[in-house]
Design a protein around this motif. Structure first.
Motif, PDB file in Angstrom:
ATOM      1  N   VAL A 181       0.839  -1.196   0.000  1.00 15.69           N
ATOM      2  CA  VAL A 181       0.000   0.000   0.000  1.00 15.69           C
ATOM      3  C   VAL A 181       0.877   1.250   0.000  1.00 15.69           C
ATOM      4  CG1 VAL A 181      -0.366   0.312   2.508  1.00 15.69           C
ATOM      5  CG2 VAL A 181      -2.150   0.955   0.885  1.00 15.69           C
ATOM      6  N   THR A 182       2.035   1.184   0.657  1.00 14.56           N
ATOM      7  CA  THR A 182       2.985   2.297   0.602  1.00 14.56           C
ATOM      8  C   THR A 182       3.477   2.515  -0.819  1.00 14.56           C
ATOM      9  OG1 THR A 182       3.704   1.909   2.886  1.00 14.56           O
ATOM     10  CG2 THR A 182       5.223   3.103   1.468  1.00 14.56           C
ATOM     11  N   TYR A 183       3.810   1.430  -1.493  1.00 21.23           N
ATOM     12  CA  TYR A 183       4.272   1.486  -2.885  1.00 21.23           C
ATOM     13  C   TYR A 183       3.210   2.128  -3.779  1.00 21.23           C
ATOM     14  CZ  TYR A 183       5.690  -0.546  -7.444  1.00 21.23           C
ATOM     15  OH  TYR A 183       6.033  -0.753  -8.754  1.00 21.23           O
ATOM     16  N   ASN A 184       1.970   1.648  -3.649  1.00 17.48           N
ATOM     17  CA  ASN A 184       0.898   2.173  -4.498  1.00 17.48           C
ATOM     18  C   ASN A 184       0.634   3.648  -4.234  1.00 17.48           C
ATOM     19  OD1 ASN A 184       0.087  -0.042  -6.158  1.00 17.48           O
ATOM     20  ND2 ASN A 184      -0.844  -1.018  -4.384  1.00 17.48           N
ATOM     21  N   ILE A 185       0.522   4.026  -2.967  1.00 18.02           N
ATOM     22  CA  ILE A 185       0.233   5.427  -2.654  1.00 18.02           C
ATOM     23  C   ILE A 185       1.390   6.318  -3.101  1.00 18.02           C
ATOM     24  CG2 ILE A 185      -0.162   7.072  -0.785  1.00 18.02           C
ATOM     25  CD1 ILE A 185      -1.711   4.890   0.684  1.00 18.02           C
ATOM     26  N   GLY A 186       2.620   5.849  -2.919  1.00 14.30           N
ATOM     27  CA  GLY A 186       3.762   6.647  -3.339  1.00 14.30           C
ATOM     28  C   GLY A 186       3.746   6.954  -4.818  1.00 14.30           C
ATOM     29  N   PHE A 187       3.468   5.944  -5.643  1.00 15.69           N
ATOM     30  CA  PHE A 187       3.467   6.164  -7.087  1.00 15.69           C
ATOM     31  C   PHE A 187       2.213   6.889  -7.563  1.00 15.69           C
ATOM     32  CE2 PHE A 187       7.038   3.300  -7.189  1.00 15.69           C
ATOM     33  CZ  PHE A 187       7.758   3.767  -8.275  1.00 15.69           C
ATOM     34  N   ARG A 188       1.114   6.708  -6.861  1.00 12.87           N
ATOM     35  CA  ARG A 188      -0.115   7.382  -7.247  1.00 12.87           C
ATOM     36  C   ARG A 188      -0.139   8.847  -6.792  1.00 12.87           C
ATOM     37  NH1 ARG A 188      -4.905   4.422  -8.039  1.00 12.87           N
ATOM     38  NH2 ARG A 188      -5.990   5.805  -6.571  1.00 12.87           N
ATOM     39  N   ARG A 189       0.521   9.132  -5.672  1.00 10.00           N
ATOM     40  CA  ARG A 189       0.462  10.482  -5.123  1.00 10.00           C
ATOM     41  C   ARG A 189       1.852  11.018  -4.720  1.00 10.00           C
ATOM     42  NH1 ARG A 189      -4.515  12.545  -3.881  1.00 10.00           N
ATOM     43  NH2 ARG A 189      -3.253  14.464  -3.925  1.00 10.00           N
ATOM     44  N   PRO A 190       2.775  11.110  -5.695  1.00  8.80           N
ATOM     45  CA  PRO A 190       4.081  11.704  -5.373  1.00  8.80           C
ATOM     46  C   PRO A 190       3.984  13.198  -5.098  1.00  8.80           C
ATOM     47  CG  PRO A 190       3.914  11.302  -7.728  1.00  8.80           C
ATOM     48  CD  PRO A 190       2.700  10.667  -7.097  1.00  8.80           C
ATOM     49  N   ASP A 191       2.829  13.784  -5.395  1.00  4.65           N
ATOM     50  CA  ASP A 191       2.611  15.193  -5.044  1.00  4.65           C
ATOM     51  C   ASP A 191       2.395  15.365  -3.543  1.00  4.65           C
ATOM     52  OD1 ASP A 191       0.169  13.710  -5.528  1.00  4.65           O
ATOM     53  OD2 ASP A 191      -0.927  15.582  -5.227  1.00  4.65           O
ATOM     54  N   VAL A 192       2.121  14.258  -2.850  1.00 10.32           N
ATOM     55  CA  VAL A 192       1.883  14.290  -1.403  1.00 10.32           C
ATOM     56  C   VAL A 192       3.064  13.697  -0.645  1.00 10.32           C
ATOM     57  CG1 VAL A 192       0.375  13.499   0.475  1.00 10.32           C
ATOM     58  CG2 VAL A 192      -0.617  14.163  -1.743  1.00 10.32           C
ATOM     59  N   PHE A 193       3.555  12.539  -1.108  1.00 10.60           N
ATOM     60  CA  PHE A 193       4.631  11.831  -0.423  1.00 10.60           C
ATOM     61  C   PHE A 193       5.879  11.854  -1.292  1.00 10.60           C
ATOM     62  CE2 PHE A 193       0.671  10.084   1.189  1.00 10.60           C
ATOM     63  CZ  PHE A 193       0.870  10.183   2.563  1.00 10.60           C
ATOM     64  N   GLY A 194       6.960  12.378  -0.741  1.00 11.25           N
ATOM     65  CA  GLY A 194       8.210  12.463  -1.490  1.00 11.25           C
ATOM     66  C   GLY A 194       9.163  11.326  -1.229  1.00 11.25           C
ATOM     67  N   SER A 195       8.887  10.520  -0.179  1.00 11.92           N
ATOM     68  CA  SER A 195       9.761   9.401   0.180  1.00 11.92           C
ATOM     69  C   SER A 195       8.898   8.245   0.668  1.00 11.92           C
ATOM     70  CB  SER A 195      10.748   9.796   1.292  1.00 11.92           C
ATOM     71  OG  SER A 195      11.544  10.894   0.909  1.00 11.92           O
ATOM     72  N   ILE A 196       9.226   7.024   0.235  1.00 13.70           N
ATOM     73  CA  ILE A 196       8.478   5.848   0.683  1.00 13.70           C
ATOM     74  C   ILE A 196       9.443   4.729   1.055  1.00 13.70           C
ATOM     75  CG2 ILE A 196       6.350   6.363  -0.568  1.00 13.70           C
ATOM     76  CD1 ILE A 196       7.235   4.337  -2.726  1.00 13.70           C
ATOM     77  N   ALA A 197       9.165   4.069   2.174  1.00 15.73           N
ATOM     78  CA  ALA A 197       9.927   2.889   2.605  1.00 15.73           C
ATOM     79  C   ALA A 197       9.042   1.672   2.425  1.00 15.73           C
ATOM     80  CB  ALA A 197      10.367   3.031   4.059  1.00 15.73           C
ATOM     81  N   VAL A 198       9.404   0.843   1.459  1.00 16.52           N
ATOM     82  CA  VAL A 198       8.632  -0.342   1.081  1.00 16.52           C
ATOM     83  C   VAL A 198       9.387  -1.550   1.627  1.00 16.52           C
ATOM     84  CG1 VAL A 198       7.648  -1.625  -0.865  1.00 16.52           C
ATOM     85  CG2 VAL A 198       7.844   0.873  -0.985  1.00 16.52           C
ATOM     86  N   MET A 199       8.950  -2.036   2.784  1.00 15.75           N
ATOM     87  CA  MET A 199       9.701  -3.058   3.507  1.00 15.75           C
ATOM     88  C   MET A 199       9.018  -4.421   3.375  1.00 15.75           C
ATOM     89  SD  MET A 199      10.665  -0.690   6.837  1.00 15.75           S
ATOM     90  CE  MET A 199      12.047  -1.675   7.393  1.00 15.75           C
ATOM     91  N   SER A 200       9.795  -5.424   2.957  1.00 17.74           N
ATOM     92  CA  SER A 200       9.276  -6.797   2.776  1.00 17.74           C
ATOM     93  C   SER A 200       7.921  -6.781   2.076  1.00 17.74           C
ATOM     94  CB  SER A 200       9.149  -7.506   4.127  1.00 17.74           C
ATOM     95  OG  SER A 200      10.377  -7.586   4.781  1.00 17.74           O
ATOM     96  N   PRO A 201       7.820  -6.149   0.910  1.00 13.14           N
ATOM     97  CA  PRO A 201       6.490  -5.948   0.311  1.00 13.14           C
ATOM     98  C   PRO A 201       5.826  -7.246  -0.119  1.00 13.14           C
ATOM     99  CG  PRO A 201       8.217  -5.373  -1.248  1.00 13.14           C
ATOM    100  CD  PRO A 201       8.898  -5.604   0.076  1.00 13.14           C
ATOM    101  N   TYR A 202       4.533  -7.279   0.075  1.00 12.88           N
ATOM    102  CA  TYR A 202       3.699  -8.407  -0.365  1.00 12.88           C
ATOM    103  C   TYR A 202       3.330  -8.158  -1.819  1.00 12.88           C
ATOM    104  CZ  TYR A 202       0.158 -12.115   0.318  1.00 12.88           C
ATOM    105  OH  TYR A 202      -0.584 -13.276   0.254  1.00 12.88           O
ATOM    106  N   PHE A 203       4.290  -8.418  -2.723  1.00 16.70           N
ATOM    107  CA  PHE A 203       4.104  -8.210  -4.161  1.00 16.70           C
ATOM    108  C   PHE A 203       3.586  -9.464  -4.853  1.00 16.70           C
ATOM    109  CE2 PHE A 203       7.605  -4.733  -4.694  1.00 16.70           C
ATOM    110  CZ  PHE A 203       6.696  -3.752  -4.350  1.00 16.70           C
ATOM    111  N   VAL A 204       3.912 -10.622  -4.284  1.00 20.03           N
ATOM    112  CA  VAL A 204       3.642 -11.903  -4.934  1.00 20.03           C
ATOM    113  C   VAL A 204       3.005 -12.834  -3.920  1.00 20.03           C
ATOM    114  CG1 VAL A 204       4.661 -13.875  -6.140  1.00 20.03           C
ATOM    115  CG2 VAL A 204       5.644 -11.578  -6.446  1.00 20.03           C
ATOM    116  N   LYS A 205       1.906 -13.477  -4.308  1.00 18.88           N
ATOM    117  CA  LYS A 205       1.356 -14.530  -3.468  1.00 18.88           C
ATOM    118  C   LYS A 205       2.032 -15.833  -3.866  1.00 18.88           C
ATOM    119  CE  LYS A 205      -2.771 -16.763  -1.669  1.00 18.88           C
ATOM    120  NZ  LYS A 205      -4.246 -16.887  -1.691  1.00 18.88           N
ATOM    121  N   ALA A 206       2.905 -16.317  -2.997  1.00 18.24           N
ATOM    122  CA  ALA A 206       3.615 -17.568  -3.238  1.00 18.24           C
ATOM    123  C   ALA A 206       3.139 -18.598  -2.225  1.00 18.24           C
ATOM    124  CB  ALA A 206       5.121 -17.352  -3.123  1.00 18.24           C
TER     125      ALA A 206
END
Length: 442
Positions: A152-177
């Motif tokens: 969700v940090t990744y998505n919000i960061g890319f969708r709203r860089p006008d609001v958030f200038g830095s994002i820490a994406v830690m152990s992201p749940y990108f893939v359901k394995a």
């Protein structure tokens, strides 16, 4: 309801129009906040807010207040405000998942990520800006989250860089394995890539012992971000944390690094070490080194491109990204130099390594344990009767797992030996593992 201490504020029952629910906000105020009443501060927003400053029955604490205080006292970091946004029971994944076509192949809707995003930007942030002395603008505003909080940090960061200038994406749940009924690993990437290069600083990491949260998912995304125009060491930092599991304590252990990256001075490189398998096959899985640089500030990251020297290039080739290309059997020392820092490692090349190894696990639980269809011990294993769970899986060679046996979210085993806090294994060959749960945490 607002409760105050000198440095910590809990805003209980904070309502959301976007989501139709309430939750607590936990606010950390920096050391000088009450003394320097004219000063305004940058803000870090964090998900899973109930674990940002304290532990509960569902998990440990990140202790972000302690880390921030320490870095400030050392003069490494500017003072900031940290806002922990708590989750709502049984709504975490709904709120942390933005809708996209891939999601529907993996999870059941609803996906309330856009509403959660609106909640933060249109409800939480105006309240925080009104109640506290904040610096406004993306250059002063960051977001951090782990696992589903990472996506969700990744998505919000890319969708709203006008609001958030830095994002820490830690152990992201990108893939359901997951391992299917036959023990075969199935991987379903479900996150949406944006393919853009906004003005955004990204910290991206993954632990080396998170099991099916694999390092390669973070590594691959970092490489794609570079293709999008991000520059390692400038607006992108990758860290593959050797031996780290998928847990609050491990995220807490490296949270200082994105804090330094966003709000402080990372300092100067002090040491470099080469992590990764020491044995590679001419035939078999591709292996990649993990060169970790540690700075005099305590900052750490993985070097994504290095200049390597191979002692016996006829035996082994090495790409700048650390990928090993074995040519024939033998052994060779490799060296990585960065300025005055040098690291080396001996690599043994064998004829063949298996792509997959068979891991069989049996877990015996106390007689009082309620029966569950599955139990988790690195991966899900089914109930076989009489307090015993058994299962097996074909695991990628070299994959490491560090975990506690659990029978549901937050329902972990209690390990009696204080020296043994968690279970762990690395799948280097076929293995049979026997575990016995003594008791469960209450």
């Amino acid at each position: 309801m607002v409760s105050m201490s000198s440095r910590m504020v809990e805003v209980a029952d904070f309502p959301s129009v976007s989501l139709g629910n309430t939750r607590s906000l936990y606010v950390y105020l920096p050391p000088s906040y009450h003394e320097n009443t004219e000063k305004h501060y940058a803000v870090l927003y964090m998900h899973d807010g109930q674990h940002v400053f304290s532990a509960d029955e569902r998990g440990g604490s990140w202790d972000m207040h302690l880390t921030a205080d320490r870095l400030v006292s050392e003069g490494r970091m500017e003072e900031i405000i940290i806002v922990g946004i708590a989750t709502v029971p049984h709504q975490r994944l709904n709120e942390y998942f933005h809708d996209n076509p891939r999601m529907h192949h993996v999870f059941e809707p609803p996906f309330a990520g856009e509403q959660y995003e609106s909640f933060i930007i249109e409800e939480v942030m105006p309240y925080i800006n009104q109640q506290f002395r904040t610096l406004r603008g993306p250059e002063h505003t960051a977001m951090m989250g782990s696992s589903a909080g990472g996506i969700v940090t990744y998505n919000i960061g890319f969708r709203r860089p006008d609001v958030f200038g830095s994002i820490a994406v830690m152990s992201p749940y990108f893939v359901k394995a997951h391992f299917d009924g036959g023990g075969e690993l199935k991987e379903h990437p479900f996150y949406e890539r944006y393919g853009t290069h906004p003005k955004l600083r990204i910290w991206l990491d993954m632990g080396g012992a998170e099991g099916i949260f694999m390092e390669k998912y973070a590594q691959q995304e970092a490489e794609r971000l570079i293709q999008d125009g991000f520059v390692p060491g400038e607006d992108l930092m990758l860290f593959l944390d050797p031996g780290a599991a998928h847990s609050q304590s491990d995220w807490a252990g490296r949270a200082h690094a994105p804090l330094l990256y966003f709000f402080g001075d990372i300092g100067e490189p002090a040491s470099i070490k080469l992590y990764g398998d020491s044995v590679v096959g001419v035939r078999g899985p591709i292996k990649q080194l993990n060169p970790v640089i540690t700075y005099d500030s305590g900052f750490v990251h993985t070097l994504m491109n290095g200049t390597y020297h191979v002692e016996s290039p006829e035996l082994l080739m090495l790409l700048p990204d650390g990928t090993l290309k074995p040519q024939t059997t033998g052994s060779s020392r490799i060296t990585l130099q960065m300025g005055k820092l040098i690291a080396d490692k001996e690599i043994t090349i064998v004829e063949e390594l298996p792509e997959l190894v068979k891991v069989a696990i049996q877990v015996k639980v106390p007689p009082s344990t309620p029966v569950s269809p599955m139990i988790y011990a690195g991966f899900e294993i089914p109930y076989c009767g009489e307090g015993v769970y058994k299962g097996c899986a074909m695991v990628p060679h070299g994959l490491s797992f560090t975990f506690k046996v659990s029978r549901g979210f937050g329902l972990h085993e209690k390990i009696g030996d204080p020296e043994v806090k968690r279970r762990s294994f690395t799948a280097l060959s076929d293995m049979e593992l026997l575990y016995e749960v003594e008791d469960w945490d209450i």
